[in-house]
Design a protein around this motif. Structure first.
Motif, short mmCIF file in Angstrom:
data_model
loop_
_atom_site.label_atom_id
_atom_site.label_comp_id
_atom_site.label_asym_id
_atom_site.label_seq_id
_atom_site.Cartn_x
_atom_site.Cartn_y
_atom_site.Cartn_z
N LYS A 20 2.10 2.28 14.92
CA LYS A 20 1.36 1.77 13.59
C LYS A 20 2.38 0.64 12.96
O LYS A 20 3.56 0.57 13.24
N GLU A 22 3.84 -1.49 10.22
CA GLU A 22 4.81 -0.96 8.93
C GLU A 22 3.65 -0.72 7.52
O GLU A 22 2.66 -1.72 7.71
N ARG A 23 3.82 0.32 7.30
CA ARG A 23 2.77 0.83 6.19
C ARG A 23 3.00 0.04 4.79
O ARG A 23 4.26 -0.04 4.44
N GLU A 24 2.01 -0.50 4.36
CA GLU A 24 2.07 -1.08 2.99
C GLU A 24 1.13 -0.44 2.12
O GLU A 24 0.03 0.26 2.41
N GLU A 25 1.48 -0.45 0.74
CA GLU A 25 0.57 0.39 -0.25
C GLU A 25 -0.74 -0.77 -0.30
O GLU A 25 -0.45 -1.92 -0.80
N THR A 26 -1.55 -0.02 0.02
CA THR A 26 -2.94 -0.77 -0.37
C THR A 26 -3.54 -0.59 -1.76
O THR A 26 -2.96 0.18 -2.56
N SER A 27 -4.42 -1.74 -1.98
CA SER A 27 -4.80 -1.65 -3.60
C SER A 27 -5.80 -0.26 -3.72
O SER A 27 -5.62 0.02 -5.04
N ARG A 30 -2.87 2.11 -4.75
CA ARG A 30 -2.60 1.93 -6.22
C ARG A 30 -3.67 2.16 -7.15
O ARG A 30 -3.22 2.89 -8.19
N HIS A 61 -0.80 9.66 6.61
CA HIS A 61 -1.15 8.08 6.85
C HIS A 61 -1.09 7.85 8.28
O HIS A 61 -1.68 7.18 8.85
N ASP A 97 -6.65 6.54 2.38
CA ASP A 97 -6.07 6.61 0.76
C ASP A 97 -6.96 7.07 -0.11
O ASP A 97 -6.99 6.93 -1.44
#
Length: 170
Positions: A20, A22-27, A30, A61, A97
């Protein structure tokens, strides 16, 4: 007194962890955290703590590209810990999410205690039955050693609880 025995297991878990990015925090993630706070649910699901909180994906995730979202929706409606499964029943789950897939946990109950010698207390450290027992145990009778507590200390705590129960029942 109920006889006690020590159960010690070494778990080996073999799981395909798909490659996968790199995991990023999605809107969406949040927004979920904001909604949990607004709804008064931003506290540890296990112990009720409001310190060092993290939002845990019940279905991790890393499995986002493998999950059957209809099955995830059914699961989240069966184990509807915050009521969002019922509230959003007519809406599909299309993302890992989604708020129905989330659980707020303190640091100790998410990734574990600072003392990992005996396995820890977090959802990533324990089988689900033992993990949930931390929420469901009678007061003072949690069989899982907590942060800073030795195995022997936890065993003595449980023994004392059983002794008090016996005395109360006499």
């Amino acid at each position: 007194m109920i006889p006690m025995h020590i159960e010690k297991r070494t778990l080996r878990v073999f799981v395909i962890d798909p490659d996968k990015a790199e995991r990023e925090e999605t809107s969406e993630f949040r927004a979920v955290k904001h909604r949990l706070k607004e709804d008064g649910l931003y506290k540890c699901y296990i112990c009720g703590s409001t310190e060092e909180l993290q939002v845990h994906h019940r279905i991790y995730h890393m499995f986002a590209n493998l999950v059957d979202f209809e099955k995830l929706k059914e699961f989240c409606e069966e184990w509807d810990i915050y009521g969002y499964g019922r509230l959003l029943k007519n809406q599909p789950i299309t993302s890992i999410d989604d708020i129905r897939n989330m659980m707020v946990l303190c640091q100790d109950h998410h990734t574990g205690t600072s003392d990992e010698v005996d396995g820890g207390t977090g959802i990533h450290n324990l089988p689900i039955g033992e993990f949930m027992m931390q929420k469901l145990a009678l007061p003072g009778c949690n069989p899982i050693p907590q942060d800073g507590e030795s195995f022997e200390g936890a065993m003595e705590r449980v023994r004392q609880h059983q002794k008090r129960e016996e005395e109360d029942n006499e």
